[in-house]
Design an enzyme around this catalytic site. Sequence first.
Site, mmCIF file in Angstrom:
data_model
loop_
_atom_site.group_PDB
_atom_site.id
_atom_site.type_symbol
_atom_site.label_atom_id
_atom_site.label_comp_id
_atom_site.label_asym_id
_atom_site.label_seq_id
_atom_site.Cartn_x
_atom_site.Cartn_y
_atom_site.Cartn_z
ATOM 1 N N GLY A 253 1.887 2.873 8.742
ATOM 2 C CA GLY A 253 3.284 2.471 8.856
ATOM 3 C C GLY A 253 3.875 2.107 7.506
ATOM 4 O O GLY A 253 3.236 2.243 6.461
ATOM 5 N N GLU B 98 -4.774 -0.741 2.200
ATOM 6 C CA GLU B 98 -3.962 0.437 2.547
ATOM 7 C C GLU B 98 -3.761 1.338 1.337
ATOM 8 O O GLU B 98 -3.768 2.564 1.459
ATOM 9 C CB GLU B 98 -2.607 -0.014 3.103
ATOM 10 C CG GLU B 98 -2.711 -0.602 4.502
ATOM 11 C CD GLU B 98 -1.421 -1.231 4.994
ATOM 12 O OE1 GLU B 98 -1.273 -1.361 6.217
ATOM 13 O OE2 GLU B 98 -0.570 -1.609 4.171
HETATM 14 C C1 5RP Z 1 0.792 -3.652 6.852
HETATM 15 C C2 5RP Z 1 1.825 -2.618 6.652
HETATM 16 C C3 5RP Z 1 2.438 -2.046 7.880
HETATM 17 O O1 5RP Z 1 2.101 -0.691 7.952
HETATM 18 C C4 5RP Z 1 3.920 -2.222 7.801
HETATM 19 O O2 5RP Z 1 4.183 -3.611 7.663
HETATM 20 C C5 5RP Z 1 4.616 -1.679 9.045
HETATM 21 O O3 5RP Z 1 4.224 -2.412 10.167
HETATM 22 P P1 5RP Z 1 4.902 -2.150 11.580
HETATM 23 O O4 5RP Z 1 4.558 -0.751 11.982
HETATM 24 O O5 5RP Z 1 4.302 -3.201 12.477
HETATM 25 O O6 5RP Z 1 6.395 -2.333 11.403
HETATM 26 O O7 5RP Z 1 2.153 -2.211 5.576
HETATM 27 O O8 5RP Z 1 0.323 -4.127 5.620
#
Ligand code: 5RP
Length: 222
Positions: free
Chosen positions: A81, A102
């Site tokens: 994400g 990530e």
């Molecule tokens: C976690 C991230 C997530 O991918 C990002 O915050 C998006 O999260 P969501 O899909 O719950 O909106 O970078 O470190």
Amino acid sequence: MNESDKRLAALAAVAEVRPGMIVGLGTGSTAAFAIAALGEQVRAGLQIQTVATSLATEASAREAGIPLIEMPARIDLTIDGADEIDAALNAIKGAGGAMLREKVVAAASERMIVIADGSKRVAAIGAAKIPVEILPFAQAFVAARLAELGGAPIPRAGFVSDQGNPILDCRFPADIDHATLAAAIDAIPGALGQGLFLTEVDAAYIATDGVVTRLERGDASA
Ligand code: 5RP
């Protein structure tokens, strides 16, 4: 935020997974839809190996029956994400605090796909806070350097990363050059990782009101 759009974007990305791949599993509520879809496919016979970008994702994958491996040297495809993404596939990540792992997983990936609902699509990244994971020993020093860069760092309350480190959430001026900023943060001793993903994302599936749009790095639109 739209849960059914998150799911549609996730399913579009999961359709790129092929048998035998090593797949990077992102973190967050959108990536959770990809993990659920992959779990169904694995239970139906799909053979893949996966790498989790966080302890939470590892637990979800394990619960879904998806085979997990340690971080390898190379990953075929990662699905993750984002908090913001623009047409040039610049992204800000890390609202969930997993951006250090990530980024390692994204950098090791032949192909990195961002999945998102339309609320994450922006004309230009920069409104979202940029998180920086720091060595606890260096917190005051790194915070001062981030402030000098214009980041107005704020410690994320009650949070430690999967590595046991604090995160400083930073708001930089909207007109800042993000490539220069990323290099400047990366050069601060004790700053372990930050949430600007400027080169890692190869493609994005973004779903808005039930319609999935694919952005591909190098396309005219991206
Ligand atoms: C976690 C991230 C997530 O991918 C990002 O915050 C998006 O999260 P969501 O899909 O719950 O909106 O970078 O470190």
